[in-house]
Structure formats: structure tokens, C-alpha cells
Design an enzyme around this catalytic site. Structure first.
Site, PDB file in Angstrom:
ATOM      1  N   GLN A 128       0.817  -1.219   0.000  1.00 19.93           N
ATOM      2  CA  GLN A 128       0.000   0.000   0.000  1.00 19.93           C
ATOM      3  C   GLN A 128       0.850   1.268   0.000  1.00 19.93           C
ATOM      4  OE1 GLN A 128      -1.484  -1.048   4.169  1.00 19.93           O
ATOM      5  NE2 GLN A 128      -1.623   1.174   4.238  1.00 19.93           N
ATOM      6  N   CYS A 134      -5.238   0.529   3.501  1.00 20.90           N
ATOM      7  CA  CYS A 134      -5.256  -0.876   3.919  1.00 20.90           C
ATOM      8  C   CYS A 134      -6.622  -1.520   3.699  1.00 20.90           C
ATOM      9  CB  CYS A 134      -4.875  -0.975   5.392  1.00 20.90           C
ATOM     10  SG  CYS A 134      -5.893   0.073   6.448  1.00 20.90           S
ATOM     11  N   HIS A 274      -6.374  -1.007  11.372  1.00 22.93           N
ATOM     12  CA  HIS A 274      -5.727  -1.585  10.189  1.00 22.93           C
ATOM     13  C   HIS A 274      -6.602  -2.689   9.598  1.00 22.93           C
ATOM     14  CE1 HIS A 274      -2.473  -2.253   7.494  1.00 22.93           C
ATOM     15  NE2 HIS A 274      -1.984  -3.343   8.055  1.00 22.93           N
ATOM     16  N   ASN A 294      -0.818  -9.241   5.052  1.00 20.17           N
ATOM     17  CA  ASN A 294      -0.747  -7.789   5.213  1.00 20.17           C
ATOM     18  C   ASN A 294      -0.505  -7.154   3.838  1.00 20.17           C
ATOM     19  OD1 ASN A 294      -0.647  -5.276   6.412  1.00 20.17           O
ATOM     20  ND2 ASN A 294       1.140  -5.689   7.687  1.00 20.17           N
TER      21      ASN A 294
END
Ligand SMILES: *[C@@H]1O[C@H](CO)[C@@H](O)[C@H](O)[C@H]1NC(C)=O
Ligand SMILES: *[C@@H]1O[C@H](CO)[C@@H](O)[C@H](O)[C@H]1NC(C)=O
Ligand SMILES: *[C@@H]1O[C@H](CO)[C@@H](O)[C@H](O)[C@H]1NC(C)=O
Length: 327
Positions: A128, A134, A274, A294
Site C-alpha cells: 500500500q 489498507c 488496520h 498484510n
């Protein structure tokens, strides 16, 4: 003459922190002024001390995970927060309507270990960069999985499309958003473009969705219910596919995670900042974990993944606001 000697000594002393020099070289760090460099250097030193102490303790079995210095080790708290939800927090729906709730059959059995990557339902780890997007990566992740499980085709989908175009659904581009609002946009819009067609820029731009480039659609979405229930999340992650989740990722331990089962007792289960993707779960060395993708590139964590504590009172809020699209 004496003054000259003193100045030279100071210059040499500054250049003589080999770990700092190595850090700057490795991550291509360039600073605009000496005062910025000094400030960054002291943030780095603080993190370096924390990482070393933690790893010494981990080596004796006091922790279930290790940390390492990485590209985030010179960031201010503000810059770290920017990578999360801008300055905001994820608001989540604790009381979704009946038709938006995941309802597995009561006799559903799931495996003890699941990894949707092995089924081909997960795209490569993405990055990102310096943009609080996110939520868009989390949303494309679960949609990529559902689209694959329905059609047999794994198509990488466009986060930039969501960043640029889903403001009407309540999202704020690089300043944060929600995965379920991303699904609302995709449903109303009639599709989301492919990554290839609408590439990631890590900045807010004008919407230029092109229906010819659509890679997937959404009919609805389901929340995992009740919130905070890891058993409900297990049933979903073990049967439906990858699930979008929101977590508390505020801590230096998270930013510096390297490998092992992440365990942060200070983690909140309601202060969520997040968006990430649960792609499986299991147990290792006596610790139950959620396998989480992630969006900080492959250099972070375990090739971009983290094993987060499972069955530890919903640690970091992983089961607080879980959702997936219905395709
Ligand atoms: C669960 O295990 C069975 C038997 O090994 C396997 O066929 C199935 O694909 C597994 N399910 C998931 C979601 O991994
Ligand atoms: C989409 O495809 C159609 C048919 O090929 C074409 O006429 C149209 O110009 C395309 N639209 C865009 C925005 O590229
Ligand atoms: C499990 O424990 C062994 C020995 O302590 C360690 O070498 C290994 O890295 C651990 N595995 C994980 C996934 O943490």
C-alpha cells in the site's frame, strides 16, 4: 587548529554508527537536513534497542515471535499512523441486519489447519506504500478469494479503483475506509476493475473506472457474527475462504514483526486501525494462530504474512469486525 580537530572528531563520531549506516544503505534512506537525520537516527536507535531486547528474550522462550529492523524503523508515530487508517479509527457495525450475517449450518465442521493460499485463492502480497488504503487491500483480498472459489480464476483486483471511486459509499481514499463500504460500492457500481487495468498509485486520484476492465462483482456481503467471537471467525475462515478483518496494529511490535506467533498483550480488541486478510489458521509450537496477509510488501514479516495469536481473547480485535463479500 584545535577547533578544527574537534570538528573532525564530531564528524567521525556521527559517521561511526555502523548499524545506522547499514540501515540507511539497505533501505535507500535520504534525509533533507542534518536535524532530520538526527531525529531519525534517535528513533532508529530506540527501535533497535527494543528489537534486540525482545529477540534476546524470545531466544530464551519468553516470547513466541521475533522482530527485526525494517524500512519502518525510522518512522515517527504520525507517519506510522498514516500507514494505518490515516488519523481515523475503523468504525464497525456491531448490529448488522439479519440478511448481512454469516449463518453456517449448525453441523458445519472445519479442518484444524487451513491455508487458502494452497487452494490458489490468494494473490501475491501487495504494497500500500504511504497511503492509508489498507481497507482497500483487505477488501480486494477477500473478493479475489470469493471470485476464485466461484469461477476458478484468480484475478488481481484494483485497490486504486476503490481509493478513487468509493467516496459515495463513505470511504476516504488514502485517509481510510471500510471493507463493507468497498463492497457496497462494487455492488452499486456493477464491478471492480482488474489491478492490471487500474494500477495502484498510492495517492488519491480522479475516478476512472472502466466497465470494460471489470474483474469481479459483488452481490452482497456478510459480517461474521457475533463480534468478538473467534469461533464464528473460525467457521467462516475454515469454510467460506479468506476473510477481511480489522485489527489494532498500533504497536512497534507489529511494525517490526519478523516471524513466529505474534502476541501483544497491550493490543486492544476495540481500537481498530488496520484492515488485513485472514487466509487461514492453525497451531504451531503450542500456539494457535491466524494466518494473516498484510499489504506492506513481501519484505515485511514472513514474506508479507503474519501469524497472529488465536484463542487469546480476540487479541488485537481480529474477530471484532470480520466481513466477506457474497459473489
Ligand atoms: C479440509 O481437509 C480436507 C481433507 O484433507 C480437504 O479435502 C479440504 O480441502 C480441506 N478444506 C480446506 C478449506 O482447506
Ligand atoms: C468499452 O468497449 C466498447 C466496445 O468494445 C467500446 O466501444 C468502448 O469505447 C469501451 N469503453 C472504454 C471506456 O474503453
Ligand atoms: C518453533 O520452535 C522452534 C524451537 O524453539 C523454533 O526454532 C521455531 O522457529 C518455532 N517455529 C515457529 C513457527 O515459531
Amino acid at each position: 587548529m584545535r577547533l578544527f580537530v574537534v570538528v573532525v572528531c564530531v564528524a567521525v563520531a556521527t559517521a561511526l554508527d555502523p548499524e545506522w549506516e547499514d540501515f540507511k544503505r539497505r533501505y535507500g534512506k535520504r534525509y533533507e537536513s542534518l536535524s532530520e537525520e538526527n531525529a531519525r537516527h534517535s528513533i532508529f536507535e530506540e527501535n533497535n534497542r527494543m528489537v534486540k531486547q525482545h529477540n534476546e528474550e524470545a531466544a530464551t522462550g519468553k516470547h513466541t515471535f521475533f522482530m527485526r529492523i525494517n524500512k519502518f524503523s525510522d518512522l515517527t508515530n504520525e507517519e506510522r499512523q498514516q500507514l494505518l487508517m490515516g488519523a481515523g479509527l475503523l468504525q464497525y457495525n456491531t448490529n448488522p441486519p439479519e440478511d448481512k450475517i454469516f449463518k453456517p449450518s449448525p453441523d458445519l465442521k472445519v479442518n484444524d489447519t487451513v491455508d487458502w493460499r494452497e487452494k490458489g485463492a490468494v494473490t501475491e502480497v501487495k504494497n500500500q506504500k504511504q497511503c492509508g488504503s489498507c481497507w482497500a487491500f483487505s477488501a480486494t483480498g477477500s473478493l479475489e478469494g470469493q471470485h476464485f472459489l466461484k469461477t476458478g480464476e484468480l484475478v488481481s483486483l484494483s485497490e486504486q479503483n476503490l481509493v478513487d471511486c468509493s467516496r459515495s459509499a463513505g470511504n476516504k481514499g488514502c485517509d481510510g475506509g471500510l471493507m463493507d463500504q468497498a463492497f457496497v460500492y462494487i455492488k452499486d457500481n456493477g464491478g471492480i476493475d482488474t489491478e492490471e487495468c487500474y494500477p495502484y498509485k498510492a495517492e488519491n486520484h480522479k475516478c476512472h473506472y472502466n466497465a470494460n476492465c471489470s474483474g469481479a462483482t459483488v452481490r452482497s456481503y456478510h459480517h461474521i457474527f457475533p463480534p468478538h467471537d473467534e469461533k464464528a471467525l473460525l467457521r467462516a475462515a475454515g469454510s467460506v475462504g479468506p476473510i477481511s478483518v480489522s485489527i489494532d496494529a498500533t504497536w512497534g511490535s507489529f511494525f517490526h514483526y519478523s516471524h513466529g506467533v505474534y502476541d501483544e498483550p497491550k493490543c486492544s480488541s476495540t481500537h481498530l486501525d488496520h484492515g488485513v486478510l485472514v487466509v487461514g489458521y492453525g497451531s504451531t509450537n503450542g500456539s494457535d494462530y491466524w494466518l494473516v496477509k498484510n499489504s506492506w510488501g513481501k519484505e515485511w514479516g514472513m514474506e508479507g504474512y503474519i501469524m497472529m495469536s488465536r484463542n487469546k481473547h480476540n487479541q488485537c480485535g481480529i474477530a471484532t469486525a470480520a466481513v466477506y463479500p457474497v459473489v
